[in-house]
Each structure stands twice: as C-alpha cells, then as structure tokens.
Design a protein around this motif. Structure first.
Motif, short mmCIF file in Angstrom:
data_model
loop_
_atom_site.label_atom_id
_atom_site.label_comp_id
_atom_site.label_asym_id
_atom_site.label_seq_id
_atom_site.Cartn_x
_atom_site.Cartn_y
_atom_site.Cartn_z
N GLU A 60 -0.19 -30.91 -18.65
CA GLU A 60 0.28 -30.34 -17.38
C GLU A 60 1.74 -29.95 -17.52
O GLU A 60 2.55 -30.71 -18.06
CB GLU A 60 0.11 -31.36 -16.25
N LEU A 61 2.09 -28.76 -17.03
CA LEU A 61 3.46 -28.27 -17.03
C LEU A 61 3.93 -28.04 -15.60
O LEU A 61 3.12 -27.87 -14.69
CB LEU A 61 3.59 -26.95 -17.80
N ARG A 62 5.25 -28.03 -15.41
CA ARG A 62 5.82 -27.74 -14.10
C ARG A 62 6.91 -26.70 -14.24
O ARG A 62 7.82 -26.85 -15.06
CB ARG A 62 6.40 -29.02 -13.48
N ALA A 63 6.82 -25.63 -13.43
CA ALA A 63 7.85 -24.60 -13.39
C ALA A 63 8.69 -24.82 -12.14
O ALA A 63 8.15 -25.03 -11.05
CB ALA A 63 7.21 -23.21 -13.36
N TYR A 64 10.01 -24.78 -12.29
CA TYR A 64 10.88 -25.06 -11.16
C TYR A 64 12.20 -24.32 -11.30
O TYR A 64 12.55 -23.82 -12.38
CB TYR A 64 11.13 -26.56 -11.03
N ILE A 65 12.94 -24.23 -10.19
CA ILE A 65 14.30 -23.70 -10.21
C ILE A 65 15.25 -24.86 -9.91
O ILE A 65 14.84 -25.87 -9.33
CB ILE A 65 14.49 -22.55 -9.20
N LEU A 66 16.49 -24.68 -10.30
CA LEU A 66 17.46 -25.76 -10.22
C LEU A 66 18.74 -25.24 -9.56
O LEU A 66 19.28 -24.21 -9.96
CB LEU A 66 17.77 -26.27 -11.64
N SER A 67 19.18 -25.95 -8.52
CA SER A 67 20.41 -25.56 -7.84
C SER A 67 21.63 -26.00 -8.64
O SER A 67 21.52 -26.81 -9.58
CB SER A 67 20.48 -26.18 -6.44
N GLU A 68 22.80 -25.48 -8.28
CA GLU A 68 24.03 -25.88 -8.96
C GLU A 68 24.30 -27.37 -8.79
O GLU A 68 24.93 -28.00 -9.63
CB GLU A 68 25.21 -25.08 -8.41
N GLY A 69 23.82 -27.94 -7.68
CA GLY A 69 24.01 -29.36 -7.44
C GLY A 69 22.96 -30.24 -8.10
O GLY A 69 22.98 -31.46 -7.95
N GLY A 70 22.02 -29.62 -8.82
CA GLY A 70 21.01 -30.38 -9.55
C GLY A 70 19.73 -30.63 -8.79
O GLY A 70 18.85 -31.35 -9.27
N LYS A 71 19.56 -30.04 -7.59
CA LYS A 71 18.32 -30.22 -6.83
C LYS A 71 17.24 -29.29 -7.38
O LYS A 71 17.48 -28.11 -7.61
CB LYS A 71 18.57 -29.92 -5.35
N GLU A 72 16.05 -29.83 -7.56
CA GLU A 72 14.94 -29.07 -8.12
C GLU A 72 13.98 -28.63 -7.02
O GLU A 72 13.74 -29.36 -6.06
CB GLU A 72 14.17 -29.91 -9.13
N ALA A 73 13.44 -27.42 -7.18
CA ALA A 73 12.39 -26.92 -6.29
C ALA A 73 11.23 -26.46 -7.15
O ALA A 73 11.36 -25.50 -7.93
CB ALA A 73 12.90 -25.78 -5.42
N THR A 74 10.12 -27.16 -7.06
CA THR A 74 8.95 -26.82 -7.87
C THR A 74 8.34 -25.51 -7.39
O THR A 74 8.07 -25.34 -6.20
CB THR A 74 7.90 -27.95 -7.79
N LEU A 75 8.11 -24.58 -8.31
CA LEU A 75 7.48 -23.30 -7.99
C LEU A 75 5.97 -23.40 -8.08
O LEU A 75 5.25 -22.94 -7.21
CB LEU A 75 7.99 -22.21 -8.93
N TYR A 76 5.50 -24.00 -9.17
CA TYR A 76 4.06 -24.21 -9.35
C TYR A 76 3.87 -25.13 -10.55
O TYR A 76 4.80 -25.38 -11.32
CB TYR A 76 3.31 -22.89 -9.56
N ARG A 77 2.65 -25.61 -10.69
CA ARG A 77 2.29 -26.43 -11.84
C ARG A 77 1.17 -25.74 -12.60
O ARG A 77 0.41 -24.96 -12.05
CB ARG A 77 1.88 -27.83 -11.37
N LEU A 78 1.11 -26.03 -13.89
CA LEU A 78 0.16 -25.37 -14.78
C LEU A 78 -0.76 -26.41 -15.41
O LEU A 78 -0.30 -27.43 -15.92
CB LEU A 78 0.91 -24.61 -15.88
N TYR A 79 -2.05 -26.12 -15.38
CA TYR A 79 -3.08 -27.03 -15.87
C TYR A 79 -3.85 -26.35 -17.01
O TYR A 79 -3.65 -25.16 -17.28
CB TYR A 79 -4.01 -27.41 -14.73
N PRO A 80 -4.73 -27.10 -17.70
CA PRO A 80 -5.48 -26.49 -18.81
C PRO A 80 -6.16 -25.18 -18.41
O PRO A 80 -6.83 -25.10 -17.39
CB PRO A 80 -6.51 -27.58 -19.16
N GLY A 81 -5.93 -24.16 -19.22
CA GLY A 81 -6.48 -22.84 -18.95
C GLY A 81 -5.52 -21.91 -18.24
O GLY A 81 -5.77 -20.70 -18.16
#
Length: 224
Positions: A60-81
């Motif tokens: 499983e993978l996770r794609a996210y963006i990161l603010s200058e202050g280090g806060k993460e916002a998950t965009l989506y997750r990736l599963y097999p296939g």
C-alpha cells in the motif's frame, strides 16, 4: 527487464499494451523494473520528482502534499493493481505542486521508466488515453478528499473514514494508530484522539493497542 509473471501482470493492468508494436512492447518491458520498498520508506518527493510510472503489485502506498509547517494532507492511497502517474510528474508540465509518495507497508512495485512512457504516450493515442484516464480517476479521489476536509464536520469525516477502512480491509478491526489516522485525514492526532474517545463513549467503537474495532456501524452511518 522483468520476468514473464511480471509481464503478465503489466499486461493485465496496462490495457494499451495490446495496441503497441512488438518493438514498443519489448522496449516497455526492458525499461520496467520490480522494486521493493519497506514500510515508511519515501518513494517520491520534491527532490526526486520523476522516477517513473508506478504499478502496485502488493502492499500500500500513500500520496500526499506537505505544508511548509510540516502538516500532511493525504490525496489518495494506492493498493495492489493501482497505477500512479504523479510519480512521473515531468510528463505533466502543468503539475506545479510537490507530491510525496510513501510506502504504508512493505510493498512490491513495478516501475516504468518515465522517458519510455513519455515516448509511448507521445506516439500512441491509446497510451495517452490510458494516462488521462488514470489522472482523471485520481483527480476524482483528490476532489473527494478536499470535499471531506473543507465541507464535512470532523465526526462525519471520521465515521466515513472508519467505515471505508472497514470495507477495504474486510474487517471491523482497524489496526491504525491515532497518528496514522490523523495523517490520512489531514488532522491533528489530538483531534483524532478526542473524537475516537467520544466514539468509544457512545459505544460505536472499542479500543485496543494500536487500533480500534467498530461495534456499531449503523451508529457511525448516522453521523455521515
């Protein structure tokens, strides 16, 4: 060069392969590799922004963006296939923000060279359509995530998250820490902990070390 099992897996997920010439297929297979990532390992970041197209074999993978202050916002997750093209952001000149991708568990990935994929995309309409289809699908996931963050109350968001996790895992037991849930939901751990404690008090969930178990799905659905 990948082996025959991986070639079969690639063909099953990249439906454009049958539209390629034999030489193009051989070039694609020769420039695809299998890579293993450990849980927590970073796969893609601002410093490494065009590693290629990812196809998840396992994990499983996770794609996210990161603010200058280090806060993460998950965009989506990736599963097999699942396929990720944002890891080859050099193919998309209008992508002007940094996307990070981490392995959420030990994962096996097929990595297609960005250069070879770009070459095929420029010369074959079926490859281009495939890439656009993947991007539209992931854009839909991103818009759903933004809608949740911007317009939903936190109790509704958390109830939705827990029910979705239960459906994905096929179990009412969810082995995620409060910190992990906070990262997935672009929130603070303290906020997640308070709401989960409230859910426990309302007898919607029970807690265990490293996670929780849903005991009242109907109750959670009423919050959505």
């Amino acid at each position: 060069m990948i082996d025959q099992d991986n070639i079969g897996f690639l063909k099953s997920k990249f439906d454009f392969i049958s539209r390629l010439s034999k030489a193009e297929q051989e070039e694609l297979f020769a420039n695809t590799s299998q890579i293993s990532y450990n849980k927590g390992q970073n796969i893609h970041s601002a410093e490494n922004d065009c590693i290629g197209v990812l196809l998840v074999k396992s994990g499983e993978l996770r794609a996210y963006i990161l603010s200058e202050g280090g806060k993460e916002a998950t965009l989506y997750r990736l599963y097999p296939g699942d396929v990720c093209i944002l890891s080859a952001s050099c193919l998309m000149h209008n992508i002007t923000f940094d996307v990070f991708i981490d392995a959420e568990m030990d994962s096996e990935i097929l990595l297609v060279s960005a250069g070879v994929f770009a070459k095929l995309q420029d010369s074959n309409i079926y490859v281009e359509n495939f890439a656009l289809s993947v991007m539209v699908d992931k854009f839909s996931d991103v818009m759903w995530a933004m809608e949740q963050i911007l317009f939903k109350s936190f109790d509704s968001r958390l109830a939705t998250f827990l029910l979705d996790e239960s459906a994905k895992r096929g179990s009412d037991r969810i082995d995620l820490t409060h910190e992990q849930i906070a990262k997935y939901m672009a929130s603070a751990r303290e906020v997640v902990s308070r709401m989960i404690k409230y859910f426990e008090k309302e007898k919607l969930v029970t807690l265990h070390r490293g996670g929780l178990t849903i005991i009242d799905k109907a109750g959670l659905r009423k919050l959505i």
